[in-house]
Enzyme design. Sequence first.
Site, PDB file in Angstrom:
ATOM      1  N   GLY A  18     -11.979 -38.232 -15.542  1.00 37.22           N
ATOM      2  CA  GLY A  18     -10.894 -37.436 -14.992  1.00 37.22           C
ATOM      3  C   GLY A  18     -11.128 -35.956 -15.158  1.00 37.22           C
ATOM      4  CG  LEU A  43      -6.906 -32.518  -9.118  1.00 36.09           C
ATOM      5  CD1 LEU A  43      -5.891 -33.003  -8.097  1.00 36.09           C
ATOM      6  CD2 LEU A  43      -8.323 -32.746  -8.624  1.00 36.09           C
ATOM      7  CE1 TYR A 102      -2.296 -30.400 -18.559  1.00 32.43           C
ATOM      8  CE2 TYR A 102      -3.690 -28.713 -17.578  1.00 32.43           C
ATOM      9  CZ  TYR A 102      -3.268 -29.435 -18.691  1.00 32.43           C
ATOM     10  OH  TYR A 102      -3.830 -29.190 -19.910  1.00 32.43           O
TER      11      TYR A 102
END
Length: 340
Positions: free
Chosen positions: A49, A246, A248
Site C-alpha cells: 500500500g 492517496l 489517506y
Amino acid sequence: MKSIHVDVGNRTAWVQHGALLGELYYSISQKTNTLYFPAGVCPTVGVGGYMGGGGKSMGEDLFWALRGGGTSSFGIVLAWKLRLVPVPEIVTVFGVNVTLEENATDVFYKYQYVAPRMDPDLLIRVRIFGEFIGNTTNKTIRLLFQGLYLGKTDSMLQLLDKSCWPELDLDLYKIKLDYMGGVIGSETAIPYPHRAGVLFQLLKGVNFADQTSDTTPTSLKRVQWLQSLEKLLEPYVSKNPRETYLNYIDLDLGVGRNTYEEASVWGERYWKRENFKKLIRIKAEVDPENFFRHPQSVGIIVIENPGPFGADGVVTAHTIIFIQPTIITVHHYESNKTNL
C-alpha cells in the site's frame, strides 16, 4: 506473501506485497546498520500500500502508474524490488513536548519558517494534541516535536543553532490531510505530485477509541469538529486543487459517477490534473473492463485523442463503473465522450 530478502552487497531488498513496513525495517536491521529504506513512521502499514501510494520512479507507463497511482486500480503486485540507501551507523532522535503555557505558540510559529530550510539530514515533525491539564477540567494544547537526524547529537545541535531556533529546548532522549506551499521536486516523475510548491503536510484526525462506534453522538460531534477545522484551514492550504494524499483515502471528497468532471473533484486532489489524465489513459489500456476497482479507484472514462490507446485515437470502452460507499453504479454510453 510476506517474505523479505535483503541483499546488502547490491543495496536492494525484494519484499513481497503483504509485508509490513516494520517487518521490512527489522529485516534490514538484522543484516546491516548502514543501509535503510526511507518510508513511513507507522510500522503496521503494508509495504504494498505504501509503494502504491508514493515511492520512487520507474519507467514505462504501467510501472509509472503503480508508483503512486494506487496498485489496486491496475492489477496485483506480488513483490517489490527496493533500492536501499546508506545511513550513518549512529543517528539522533528526540522528542520535545511544549504546551501553550510553555510558549508553544511562539515555538510553532518559528518552526514554520525554520523547517523548510533545515538541513536535508534533519527531519522534525509536529504533533498537536488537545488534553486536560493534570486532573483538572481545564484544557490546553500540547505540541510534540519529534526529530530524526542522520548524524550525532553535537552536529545536530550546531545545525539548530545555525537555524536560529533557540525556542526549541531539546531534551534528548478520522483522518484528513492538506498540503501547504513551497518548492521541492517534480510533480510528474511519478503519479504522487505533492512536491513542487509543498512546504508542509498537515494530517488531522479524531479518535473514536472510547466510543462504541463512529456514529455515537460524541463521535458525530468529533466528526463535525474535524469538518469545521477543514473549513477553517481552507485559506491557508494548497488551492486549485486543494491537494491530499492517496494513502489517506477520504470518501468525503466524493467518488465520481460518469464523467471526468465528476471524477476530477477527488482525482485531481490526489494526483493533480496531468497525472490523473495519464492514469485514466493507462487504466483504459491495462484494465479496459475495470476489473480492479474500489471507491475512488481510477475509472474507465471515455476520452478523445488518447494517443496509442485506440487505432482511431478513441477509447472504445463505453461502460463507466464507479463504486459508491454503499452501492455500485454502472452507466453505459453509446456515443457520449468526455474530452480531457
